[in-house]
Enzyme design. Sequence first.
Site, PDB file in Angstrom:
ATOM      1  N   ASP A   1       0.854  -1.171   0.000  1.00  0.00           N
ATOM      2  CA  ASP A   1       0.000   0.000   0.000  1.00  0.00           C
ATOM      3  C   ASP A   1       0.904   1.238   0.000  1.00  0.00           C
ATOM      4  O   ASP A   1       1.637   1.468   0.954  1.00  0.00           O
ATOM      5  CB  ASP A   1      -0.900  -0.037   1.235  1.00  0.00           C
TER       6      ASP A   1
ATOM      7  N   ASP B   1      -2.664   1.950  -6.371  1.00  0.00           N
ATOM      8  CA  ASP B   1      -1.535   2.076  -5.443  1.00  0.00           C
ATOM      9  C   ASP B   1      -1.427   0.966  -4.399  1.00  0.00           C
ATOM     10  O   ASP B   1      -0.724   1.112  -3.415  1.00  0.00           O
ATOM     11  CB  ASP B   1      -1.591   3.431  -4.752  1.00  0.00           C
ATOM     12  N   GLU B   2      -2.125  -0.136  -4.616  1.00  0.00           N
ATOM     13  CA  GLU B   2      -1.960  -1.236  -3.670  1.00  0.00           C
ATOM     14  C   GLU B   2      -2.296  -2.564  -4.314  1.00  0.00           C
ATOM     15  O   GLU B   2      -3.014  -2.636  -5.303  1.00  0.00           O
ATOM     16  CB  GLU B   2      -2.794  -1.031  -2.405  1.00  0.00           C
TER      17      GLU B   2
END
Length: 188
Positions: free
Chosen positions: A1, A97-98
């Site tokens: 993350d 983003d993760e």
Amino acid sequence: DMNSFYASVEIAHDPRLKGKPIAIAGNPEQRKGIIVTSSYEARAKGVKTTMPLWEAKKLCPELIVIRPNFTRYREMSAKIFQLLAEMTPIIEPVSIDEGYMDVTDHAIHPLQLAEIIQQKLLQELHIPCSIGIGPNKFLAKTASDMKKPLGITVLRIRELEKVLWPLSIDEMYGVGAKTAEKLRTLDI
């Protein structure tokens, strides 16, 4: 993350922004729009995601507001996942983003691998991240949220009673404010 992803990408793009309170939001010229994300320096001043821009500027007059650059964020995301693919072919992106990585059979211990990944992302792409290690995706995600920025957290099943159960229900991944309210009425 990734930590404060859009803000971190802007800082990586323009290192002069490092250490400054920045926020990504629409229409900074007219002080309209909402905060999409902000740097930890801005968060320390009370700037939060979904906050109206005018309110954020009131809390943090020195806030540097940048319009979102989604092309830049997608390009950085591709670089991040490319770097992760060098570690294992078993990757499940969850968002820009993760994502999850299965490192069950990896030659390097998961904790050491997490440190390597975190350092590579920082050194090569200038993007900070928090990593959660767990026996399943739920616990790994929960662990990644426990220490930010730049945290590495291991959440083992044998530790749940001590580490997870004392937490408020709204800290559970996937439980929003309204659901938390309903669960509290049920004494959960």
